[in-house]
Enzyme design. Structure first.
Site: not given
Ligand code: NAD
Length: 288
Positions: A55, A99, A122
Site C-alpha cells: 500500500k 490493517q 476501508d
C-alpha cells in the site's frame, strides 16, 4: 467450445492507477491538497506487513503521501484509539486505515468505529457500511468495489443476474452482496452454515468466491457460461499462491474468470487509492 475470457486485474488496476497519477499531477499544478493516507499496523503478522508495504509503495507511485504507524502486539486498545482520534483531527490526514487482523485483546469494532467517517477508506465503519446498505454508497469497502470496477471494465451487465457470493465476512462477502444488490442482481450470500451449497452455485450467473480455501470450487459446481470471480488468496505448501477456485478446470465452462494472482488482488489496492483521493476531495470541500 469457447475458452473463458480471463479478466486481467493487473491491466485494469494499472488503468485506474494511471488516472489517479494524472489527477495528482493536476492537483499539484492547481496547488490543491495532496492525498495523505495514514496506516496503522499492530503486531508482526508477516502477511499484514507485506500488504502494508504494498500500500505504501502504491501511494508513493501515484504521488500520495503516506505514513505508517507501528504498534507492538501488546499495545493497549486506548493507545490505538487515542492515535486514531488525533489523526481524525489532523487536517493533513485525509485517510486512515487500520490493517486487519488485530490481536485478540483489541476490539476490532471499537477501533473501526473510532475512525472518522470521512477518513474511513476501508469503508468498514457502520456509517459507510450502512450507506452502502441504504443504496447510497459513500466510501465503499475496497475489495467489493474493485470487483464492481472489474465487471464494469469488461462491460459485464449485472442487471437481473443471479449472483451468488460464497463467504459472508464484513470485509468481502457482506459488502459484496450489497454491491451486487445495488447493481441489480438477485443476490444470495452463502456461508459456512449453508446447506447444499452446490444447489446455489449451480444457479449462479455470477459467482463470487471468498472462502479462503484452496481450490474449493470445481467446474462441476457451476453452470455453463457463469462469470467467476475468485477472491481467495491461499498459499500452498510449495509456496504457490492459488485462489478458492480450481482455475484450470473452469477454463472451458466459465464465460469470464479472474486469475489468482492478478485478478481481484490488484483491484483492492486500486480501490484504496481511489477512496483516498475521494476522501481528500470531500474533506477539501468540507474545509472550504
Ligand atoms: P473470512 O475467513 O473472514 O471469511 C470466510 C467466509 O467463508 C466466512 O463467511 C465463512 O462462513 C465462509 N466459509 C468458510 N467455509 C465455508 C464453506 N465450507 N462453505 C461456504 N462458506 C464457507 O475470510 P475473508 O476475509 O472474507 O477472505 C476470504 C478469502 O479472500 C481469503 O482467502 C482472503 O485471503 C481473501 N481476500 C482477498 C482479498 C483480495 O484483495 N484479493 C481481500 C480480502 C480477502
Amino acid at each position: 467450445m469457447k475458452k473463458s475470457k480471463i479478466i486481467d486485474g493487473i491491466k485494469i488496476s494499472n488503468e485506474i492507477i494511471d488516472k489517479i497519477k494524472n489527477q495528482v499531477k493536476k492537483r499539484i499544478q492547481k496547488k490543491a491538497k495532496i492525498p495523505y493516507l495514514a496506516v496503522i499496523i499492530i503486531g508482526d503478522n508477516p502477511a499484514s506487513k507485506i500488504y502494508v508495504q504494498k500500500k505504501e509503495n502504491k501511494c508513493k507511485e501515484v504521488g500520495f503521501i503516506s505514513k505508517t504507524f507501528y504498534f507492538s502486539k501488546e499495545v493497549r486498545e486506548t493507545k490505538v484509539i487515542n492515535l486514531i482520534k488525533s489523526l481524525n483531527k489532523d487536517n493533513n490526514i485525509d485517510a486512515i486505515l487500520v490493517q486487519l487482523p488485530l490481536p485478540n485483546h483489541i476490539n476490532k469494532n471499537k477501533i473501526i468505529n473510532s475512525i472518522s467517517i470521512y477518513k474511513d477508506v476501508d469503508g468498514f465503519n457502520p456509517y459507510n457500511t450502512g450507506s452502502l446498505c441504504q443504496g447510497t454508497p459513500k466510501l465503499r469497502p475496497c475489495t467489493p468495489k474493485g470487483i464492481m470496477s472489474l465487471l464494469n471494465a469488461y462491460n459485464i451487465k449485472t442487471h437481473g443476474l443471479n449472483a451468488v457470493v460464497i463467504g459472508a465476512s464484513n470485509v468481502v462477502g457482506r459488502p459484496m452482496g450489497l454491491e451486487l444488490l445495488l447493481a441489480g442482481c438477485t443476490t444470495t450470500i452463502t456461508h459456512r452454515f449453508t446447506k447444499n451449497l452446490k444447489e446455489y452455485t449451480k444457479l449462479a450467473d455470477l459467482l463470487i468466491v471468498a472462502v479462503g480455501k484452496a481450490n474449493f470450487i470445481n467446474s462441476d459446481w457451476i453452470k455453463d457460461k457463469a462469470i467467476i470471480i475468485d477472491v481467495g488468496i491461499n498459499k500452498l505448501k510449495n509456496g504457490k499462491i492459488v485462489g478458492d477456485v480450481n482455475f484450470k478446470s473452469m477454463l472451458l465452462k466459465a464465460s469470464y474468470i479472474t486469475p489468482v494472482p492478478g485478478g481481484v488482488g490488484p483491484m483492492t489496492i486500486a480501490s484504496l487509492l481511489e477512496n483516498t483521493l475521494e476522501a481528500c476531495k470531500n474533506l477539501s470541500k468540507i474545509k472550504n
